[in-house]
Design a protein around this motif. Structure first.
Motif, PDB file in Angstrom:
ATOM      1  N   VAL C 343      47.635-114.662 -43.511  1.00 32.11           N
ATOM      2  CA  VAL C 343      48.898-115.387 -43.634  1.00 32.11           C
ATOM      3  C   VAL C 343      49.674-115.122 -42.352  1.00 32.11           C
ATOM      4  O   VAL C 343      49.196-114.390 -41.482  1.00 32.11           O
ATOM      5  CB  VAL C 343      49.736-114.924 -44.858  1.00 32.11           C
ATOM      6  N   TYR C 344      50.855-115.713 -42.235  1.00 23.91           N
ATOM      7  CA  TYR C 344      51.615-115.535 -41.003  1.00 23.91           C
ATOM      8  C   TYR C 344      52.693-114.469 -41.150  1.00 23.91           C
ATOM      9  O   TYR C 344      53.380-114.402 -42.164  1.00 23.91           O
ATOM     10  CB  TYR C 344      52.257-116.851 -40.572  1.00 23.91           C
ATOM     11  N   LEU C 345      52.763-113.631 -40.143  1.00 26.58           N
ATOM     12  CA  LEU C 345      53.840-112.643 -40.065  1.00 26.58           C
ATOM     13  C   LEU C 345      54.669-113.035 -38.845  1.00 26.58           C
ATOM     14  O   LEU C 345      54.191-113.005 -37.716  1.00 26.58           O
ATOM     15  CB  LEU C 345      53.266-111.234 -39.904  1.00 26.58           C
ATOM     16  N   ASP C 346      55.887-113.437 -39.131  1.00 17.79           N
ATOM     17  CA  ASP C 346      56.689-114.055 -38.080  1.00 17.79           C
ATOM     18  C   ASP C 346      57.862-113.163 -37.696  1.00 17.79           C
ATOM     19  O   ASP C 346      58.744-112.894 -38.505  1.00 17.79           O
ATOM     20  CB  ASP C 346      57.191-115.413 -38.596  1.00 17.79           C
ATOM     21  N   ILE C 347      57.837-112.697 -36.461  1.00 11.54           N
ATOM     22  CA  ILE C 347      59.010-111.974 -35.957  1.00 11.54           C
ATOM     23  C   ILE C 347      59.633-112.773 -34.824  1.00 11.54           C
ATOM     24  O   ILE C 347      60.808-112.642 -34.508  1.00 11.54           O
ATOM     25  CB  ILE C 347      58.674-110.520 -35.509  1.00 11.54           C
ATOM     26  N   ALA C 348      58.816-113.687 -34.263  1.00 10.52           N
ATOM     27  CA  ALA C 348      59.259-114.475 -33.106  1.00 10.52           C
ATOM     28  C   ALA C 348      60.542-115.254 -33.405  1.00 10.52           C
ATOM     29  O   ALA C 348      61.441-115.331 -32.571  1.00 10.52           O
ATOM     30  CB  ALA C 348      58.155-115.423 -32.669  1.00 10.52           C
ATOM     31  N   SER C 349      60.617-115.824 -34.606  1.00  9.81           N
ATOM     32  CA  SER C 349      61.786-116.659 -34.904  1.00  9.81           C
ATOM     33  C   SER C 349      62.962-115.818 -35.402  1.00  9.81           C
ATOM     34  O   SER C 349      64.011-116.350 -35.732  1.00  9.81           O
ATOM     35  CB  SER C 349      61.420-117.714 -35.955  1.00  9.81           C
ATOM     36  N   ARG C 350      62.741-114.518 -35.507  1.00  9.96           N
ATOM     37  CA  ARG C 350      63.779-113.676 -36.092  1.00  9.96           C
ATOM     38  C   ARG C 350      64.519-112.824 -35.060  1.00  9.96           C
ATOM     39  O   ARG C 350      65.689-112.516 -35.229  1.00  9.96           O
ATOM     40  CB  ARG C 350      63.156-112.734 -37.135  1.00  9.96           C
ATOM     41  N   ARG C 351      63.780-112.360 -34.045  1.00 10.20           N
ATOM     42  CA  ARG C 351      64.397-111.472 -33.051  1.00 10.20           C
ATOM     43  C   ARG C 351      64.185-112.044 -31.657  1.00 10.20           C
ATOM     44  O   ARG C 351      63.253-112.810 -31.422  1.00 10.20           O
ATOM     45  CB  ARG C 351      63.761-110.066 -33.106  1.00 10.20           C
ATOM     46  N   SER C 352      65.007-111.604 -30.729  1.00  8.43           N
ATOM     47  CA  SER C 352      64.845-112.054 -29.351  1.00  8.43           C
ATOM     48  C   SER C 352      63.618-111.386 -28.747  1.00  8.43           C
ATOM     49  O   SER C 352      63.177-110.330 -29.192  1.00  8.43           O
ATOM     50  CB  SER C 352      66.076-111.666 -28.539  1.00  8.43           C
ATOM     51  N   ALA C 353      63.062-112.055 -27.736  1.00  9.36           N
ATOM     52  CA  ALA C 353      61.870-111.518 -27.077  1.00  9.36           C
ATOM     53  C   ALA C 353      62.129-110.103 -26.572  1.00  9.36           C
ATOM     54  O   ALA C 353      61.296-109.207 -26.688  1.00  9.36           O
ATOM     55  CB  ALA C 353      61.451-112.428 -25.930  1.00  9.36           C
ATOM     56  N   GLU C 354      63.318-109.912 -26.056  1.00  8.00           N
ATOM     57  CA  GLU C 354      63.675-108.607 -25.501  1.00  8.00           C
ATOM     58  C   GLU C 354      63.659-107.522 -26.576  1.00  8.00           C
ATOM     59  O   GLU C 354      63.100-106.439 -26.382  1.00  8.00           O
ATOM     60  CB  GLU C 354      65.071-108.730 -24.903  1.00  8.00           C
ATOM     61  N   ASP C 355      64.254-107.839 -27.734  1.00  9.68           N
ATOM     62  CA  ASP C 355      64.283-106.882 -28.842  1.00  9.68           C
ATOM     63  C   ASP C 355      62.878-106.531 -29.317  1.00  9.68           C
ATOM     64  O   ASP C 355      62.572-105.380 -29.605  1.00  9.68           O
ATOM     65  CB  ASP C 355      65.062-107.468 -30.038  1.00  9.68           C
ATOM     66  N   ILE C 356      62.045-107.561 -29.411  1.00 11.12           N
ATOM     67  CA  ILE C 356      60.688-107.329 -29.909  1.00 11.12           C
ATOM     68  C   ILE C 356      59.954-106.386 -28.980  1.00 11.12           C
ATOM     69  O   ILE C 356      59.306-105.435 -29.403  1.00 11.12           O
ATOM     70  CB  ILE C 356      59.925-108.670 -30.048  1.00 11.12           C
ATOM     71  N   LYS C 357      60.075-106.641 -27.680  1.00 12.18           N
ATOM     72  CA  LYS C 357      59.364-105.792 -26.719  1.00 12.18           C
ATOM     73  C   LYS C 357      59.894-104.364 -26.742  1.00 12.18           C
ATOM     74  O   LYS C 357      59.158-103.424 -26.496  1.00 12.18           O
ATOM     75  CB  LYS C 357      59.497-106.369 -25.307  1.00 12.18           C
ATOM     76  N   LYS C 358      61.163-104.224 -27.034  1.00 15.61           N
ATOM     77  CA  LYS C 358      61.751-102.893 -27.024  1.00 15.61           C
ATOM     78  C   LYS C 358      61.442-102.116 -28.300  1.00 15.61           C
ATOM     79  O   LYS C 358      61.126-100.931 -28.265  1.00 15.61           O
ATOM     80  CB  LYS C 358      63.272-103.032 -26.864  1.00 15.61           C
ATOM     81  N   LYS C 359      61.502-102.825 -29.421  1.00 18.83           N
ATOM     82  CA  LYS C 359      61.311-102.135 -30.696  1.00 18.83           C
ATOM     83  C   LYS C 359      59.839-101.990 -31.066  1.00 18.83           C
ATOM     84  O   LYS C 359      59.463-101.080 -31.796  1.00 18.83           O
ATOM     85  CB  LYS C 359      62.026-102.905 -31.815  1.00 18.83           C
TER      86      LYS C 359
END
Lengths: 243, 255, 626
Positions: C343-359
């Motif tokens: 199934v799909y796990l979506d974080i892209a539409s939820r957080r900014s690219a910067e946040d994702i890379k940091k967290k």
């Protein structure tokens, strides 16, 4: 399924040579998959270390087409179609068998680094910005690729007088720890031979964790050694102020 | 039995298949070009009939500033100045890597073999002197301040009130900015402003030092870029002033 | 042939150098015992390094409402009361001290952002409050490096790349261990007064798993062969979010932290399906609509508001792993899965690219490098993957001693702490809490006992067994048997179990056992992986059988044990644990009473709102759960 051509080093402490293999591969595979495939289908006694196959443990270090890499993070589709992929064990360490080398020297060096020693009466409340620098070095997965590529070890074999980039980063993580109270600069200069490093940055180039070893660990450590041993004005100042 | 590739040694021995020699070659070419040109320029402040080549109007070549020529000194005044920036660059943590690789093949590339020879790195003379980099930094900071003063003059022509902005002003402006970033991204500077601290959160002064350290760290990530860009800009600024002074090129007033 | 073996003598021998083993060795050594640590890999490479999200402890640094009782209750509810309550209690009480102790030993945890400079904690499935101390998404590495550096300065002898093949006994007490160095193939004898097994899990029994090669269940098999009892072997955790594409990384873990940081699960219709799967035990605790979940996300994750003042409830993606894994499976089965069967796990539409890379830096790199997927732009494809063994060596909760005198177990290797399903983050805390206890009690035992005697004549027999693959001419290679074992387990004792499938699995295992007798290894004993796998397979087959027999015995569904023929909690099994022991050459399966939370404590927890009576009744099969 398609086939690729590989050359894998086979040998032990008495010597060895590259052997040719054709390996079946599928989409998305990494070099380590190809090696596993070889073990399962052609030569089950091919020695190679690996654990997590996710770039987190730092076990499957080797030299792929001459470059120190983690086999589990080297995709086969990086190579041109029909290109031969040559896999060698790390050159800097004595070979055990095939792709496995004896890295015990690194563990010996680590033992000689005085451990984390909190300052007396330290305040254990500290901010993220004070944790950042130490955390970068603590990302290290001890793959020892930096040690492998460092020419001081690889070409000049200074294992008795030089700790290598991995352990400069380790010392930096302790020295920059806001709570640690020890001073390891003398050790850095003498026992660990930081002066032998000529900052040619190969360690930083090969680090799979993208730790900026040279800029953030080695050079700051060199500067701390300068503070204590090479800066005449500062030494004078320290003498005068009794530091 | 075939040769054991693991035990092979010597200059250039590697299984790398990429053009690992490209980078040291380009660096060597770049450095040699600059050194040859700069040496010639420094030794040639004037033309054969004594005409001044190092300045034109209020433009002064960065190689000759601050202009300082005591009467007993018989050679080009640039020599009195250039040792400082040359020392800064020679002991620079970026350029050290560049020339150890390109000129000394120590190493020529990562995981590439070297000639076998005694190696002492930076732990003995002469390279142990690299540790004095911070002293050249102090001089470099003075020179950068001087550059900004020169630049202020480059906005004028016939006197302080005669505002002028020519292509030359722009050249000197770019040069000064690049030099500022180069010096401002220096590793020794980064250490001195805050890197030497173990904890940033102990007092308000450390708080300020942390903020400066962050800025320096940011530009330090591209120290190599600033090193090259400012190297070329210095050479080009000298060449520009020189060409205008020689009359080969005419400076154009922008506004 | 009598092999020339190396010999060592210790007070305490620790087998396995993950978090639990290291912690145990440090404790035993600190107690003044001559201690050795044996590991199959190099030191610091154990599977613990792969733990990502964090270490659960009620530090209450971010949410002051947290307490050990809440942690204890969460653990029991997450484990569907299959836990040994005493272990859960010890764990909840001691975890905060163990975390602070790690910090004193040099661990650098992420800090709170409130200016107070405490250890920061994050959300994870099944935990009521933010509770996971962490270091980005590489907490396990931090834990193991801290313990490793503490350990090497504690005077512990470390024997790396050494596999233990058998535990030796002196009468009914443990006496030593026999094995071989992987590098040289040379046999080695360790004489020891007490032994701790902390060898980790069993992931390698399944073809889709998140584990490293070491997770072959050695400790379970060694202890079983030495006469110790195993318990709860049917409880296997399938982590809901493993990678599914490309095939070579199938099963690789995606941290629960992705959901903690706001990631949502969607089916191929773009629907956030988790709202449909909230089980009664979690009803009222999780958001019931997308609006509510989004409001919580906005306030708590994005704006960083204190949860204490937020009236919305957590999104259901943050329920315990068993619940989420089953929901995923149901969606995939119903044809609403993704392109490659996840199934799909979506974080892209939820957080900014910067946040994702940091967290989530290592998740970002994992997908970028291994799958050419940029998770800051597109959703990930995820599916269940075999992750953790809740069962293991049956131990005394206070001392971690097994039913064999002088043999202790800690970490994933021991049973009871997690019940039928482990909460994320509880495993790292398990390692340090029970690692310490095991070390302490193993040391105490060693101090009060004499040097055991070892009958060296058994070693000849062991040498013969170990050498057999070289003497078997023309047999098949071990890898073929391993592959078939993985298929058999996946098919017969995977996430969904059924009487006939389990019987088939046991039949498959029996025939694999026959094949293993004839397995061949080429070459010699020098660092020979084919030979190593051949020897590991003995353990894997034992563990596989114990697992399948346990699963066959438990005729109900509970946490990590899901049966299609007995789909709900059963009253008959709620207070039982399935115990497995060696009887002659046979595997004996018995049901034992599982100690229950004392009535007084239970009443207190209900009164204070930590537990709900109706939930308890459902889980105990005393009230309908649907």
């Amino acid at each position: 399924m398609s086939k690729i051509h590989m050359r894998v080093y086979r040998g032990n402490s008495e010597g060895g040579q590259l052997k040719d293999y054709d390996v079946e591969v599928a989409e998305g595979m990494v070099v380590l998959d190809a090696i596993h495939n070889l073990q399962a289908t052609q030569t089950s006694d091919l020695a190679c270390r690996w654990n997590c196959k996710a770039g987190k443990c730092g076990s499957c270090s080797a030299e792929v087409n001459g470059k120190p890499r983690l086999m589990c993070m080297t995709r086969l589709n990086e190579f041109a179609e029909g290109e031969t992929i040559t896999v060698m064990p790390m050159k800097t360490f004595p070979i055990m068998k095939d792709l496995a080398t004896d890295v015990s020297w690194n563990y010996e060096v680590n033992k000689r680094i005085p451990p984390f020693t909190p300052r007396e009466g330290a305040d254990w409340h500290w901010e993220q910005r004070d944790a950042d620098r130490a955390q970068e070095f603590r990302k290290c997965i001890e793959c020892f690729l930096c040690q492998d590529t460092c020419h001081v070890l690889r070409e000049h074999d200074k294992k008795t007088s030089f700790a290598g980039p991995r352990f400069f980063a380790r010392i930096a993580s302790l020295e920059m720890h806001p709570i640690d109270g020890l001073d390891r600069t003398e050790l850095l200069k003498d026992q660990h031979g930081i002066g032998l490093c000529n900052i040619t940055r190969c360690c930083t180039e090969v680090c799979p964790e993208s730790i900026r070893i040279t800029d953030n660990a080695i050079i700051p450590m060199k500067e701390r050694v300068v503070d204590k041993y090479y800066d005449p004005l500062r030494i004078l100042w320290n003498k005068m102020t009794g530091k | 039995m075939a040769i054991d590739v693991r035990t092979q040694k010597g200059l250039g021995v590697t299984l790398r298949q990429d053009n690992w020699w490209g980078e040291p070659l380009a660096i060597a070419a770049g450095l040699i070009t600059f050194i040859v040109y700069m040496t010639w320029a420094a030794l040639t402040p004037t033309g054969s009939h004594g005409e001044i080549w190092y300045k034109w109007g209020s433009y002064i070549s960065p190689a000759f500033s601050p202009y300082f020529s005591p009467s007993w000194f018989k050679w080009s005044p640039a020599i009195l100045i250039l040792w400082a920036p040359a020392g800064f660059r020679a002991t620079c943590y970026y350029f050290r890597k560049a020339y150890y690789r390109a000129f000394f093949q120590d190493p020529p590339g990562c995981a590439v073999g070297e000639e076998s020879r005694e190696y002492k790195g930076e732990s003995s003379f002469p390279f142990i002197l690299q540790n004095l980099h911070r002293y050249f930094l102090y001089l470099a900071i003075l020179l950068v301040i001087n550059h900004w003063i020169d630049l202020a003059w480059a906005f004028t022509k016939e006197g302080p009130k005669d505002y002028y902005f020519g292509v030359g002003t722009l050249v000197l402006l770019v040069d000064t900015i690049l030099l500022t970033f180069y010096v401002g991204s220096c590793h020794a500077w980064r250490h001195l402003v805050g890197g030497k601290l173990d904890c940033f959160s102990t007092c308000p002064i450390n708080d300020v030092r942390y903020k400066i350290w962050c800025r320096v760290t940011k530009i330090n990530e591209n120290h190599g870029f600033w090193a090259w860009a400012s190297l070329f800009s210095v050479g080009f600024a000298d060449l520009y002033v020189r060409l205008v002074a020689m009359g080969i090129w005419t400076d154009i007033k922008i506004f | 042939m009598s092999e020339n073996y190396q010999s060592f003598e210790y007070d305490v021998l620790v087998i396995g150098a993950g978090g639990a083993g290291l912690r145990a060795a440090i404790e035993a050594s600190a107690a003044g015992c001559k201690t050795a640590l044996v590991c199959k890999s190099l030191l610091g490479k154990a599977h613990t390094v792969m733990a990502e999200g964090g270490i659960a402890a009620a530090l209450a640094t971010v949410d002051s409402r947290d307490s050990w009782r809440q942690h204890f209750s969460d653990t029991l509810i997450g484990g569907n009361f299959g836990n040994h309550w005493e272990m859960a209690e010890i764990h909840a009480k001691q975890a905060p001290d163990r975390v602070r102790e790690l910090e004193k030993w040099g661990a650098v945890f992420d800090r709170t952002t409130d200016g107070k400079g405490n250890i920061n904690v994050r959300h994870f499935g099944g935990h009521t409050y933010k509770r996971l101390a962490h270091v980005g998404d590489r907490t396990g590495l931090e834990l193991i490096r801290t313990l490793q550096d503490k350990g090497v300065h504690s005077g512990i002898d470390v024997h790396m790349e050494c596999t233990i093949y058998a535990l030796l006994k002196d009468g009914d007490r443990i006496a030593g261990a026999y094995g071989y160095f992987r590098e040289t193939g040379r046999p080695v004898l360790f004489k020891a007064k007490s032994i701790i097994v902390s060898t980790g899990g069993i992931g390698k029994l399944y073809s889709v798993n998140s584990n490293s090669w070491e997770c072959t269940g050695d400790g379970f098999a060694l202890a079983y062969l030495a006469g110790a009892e195993l318990a709860d072997m049917e409880y296997v955790q399938f982590h809901p979010t493993g990678m599914v594409w490309p095939p070579s990384v199938r099963g690789l873990l995606i941290t629960e932290g992705v959901r903690g940081e706001g990631g949502v699960l969607k089916n191929n219709k773009g629907e956030r399906f988790m709202f449909k799967y909230i089980p009664p035990k979690y009803q009222g605790k999780y958001a019931e609509t997308e609006e509510e979940a989004n409001a919580w996300f906005q306030k708590v994750v994005v704006e960083g508001q204190k949860e204490e003042g937020v009236k919305e409830r957590k999104p259901p993606e943050l329920m315990s792993r068993d619940v989420v894994a089953r929901a995923l499976w149901a969606e995939i089965k119903a044809g609403r899965g993704s392109e490659h069967g996840g199934v799909y796990l979506d974080i892209a539409s939820r957080r900014s690219a910067e946040d994702i890379k940091k967290k989530l830096p290592s998740m970002y790199h994992q997908f970028k490098q291994l799958a050419d997927v940029d998770i800051t732009k597109v959703p990930m494809e995820v599916g269940p993957t075999c992750h953790y063994m809740m069962g293991g060596v049956k131990v005394n909760p206070q001392t971690q001693e097994s039913t064999v005198k002088g043999l202790f177990a800690a970490g994933e290797c021991s049973a009871g702490m997690h019940g039928s399903n482990r909460l994320g983050g509880n495993s790292l805390s398990d390692l340090v809490v029970f690692g310490k206890l095991a070390g302490e009690h193993a040391a105490a035992y060693a101090k009060n006992s004499s040097v055991p005697k070892i009958d060296e004549s058994v070693l000849d027999g062991l040498n013969k067994e170990m050498n057999k693959p070289f003497e078997n001419q023309g047999g098949e290679v071990s890898y073929a048997i391993l592959a078939d074992l993985q298929t058999a387990m996946e098919k017969g004792a995977g996430m969904y179990r059924e009487e006939s499938l389990l019987e088939g699995c046991l039949k498959d295992l029996a025939s694999l056992k026959e094949r293993l007798k004839k397995v061949s290894a080429e070459g010699n004993r020098l660092f020979n992986p084919g030979w190593h796998v051949a020897l590991d397979l003995r353990n894997m087959l034992i563990v596989g059988e114990a697992l399948a027999r346990g699963a066959k015995e438990r005729k109900e569904s509970r946490g990590g044990h899901t049966r299609t023929d007995y789909t709900s909690y059963s009253k008959d099994f709620a207070k039982k644990r399935v115990v497995i022991r060696k009887k002659g050459e046979e595997m004996e399966v018995v049901q034992e009473d599982l100690p229950q939370v004392p009535a007084e404590l239970e009443a207190e927890l209900i009164k204070d709102g930590f537990l709900r009576l109706e939930v308890l009744k459902q889980i105990r099969g005393e009230a309908p759960a649907h």
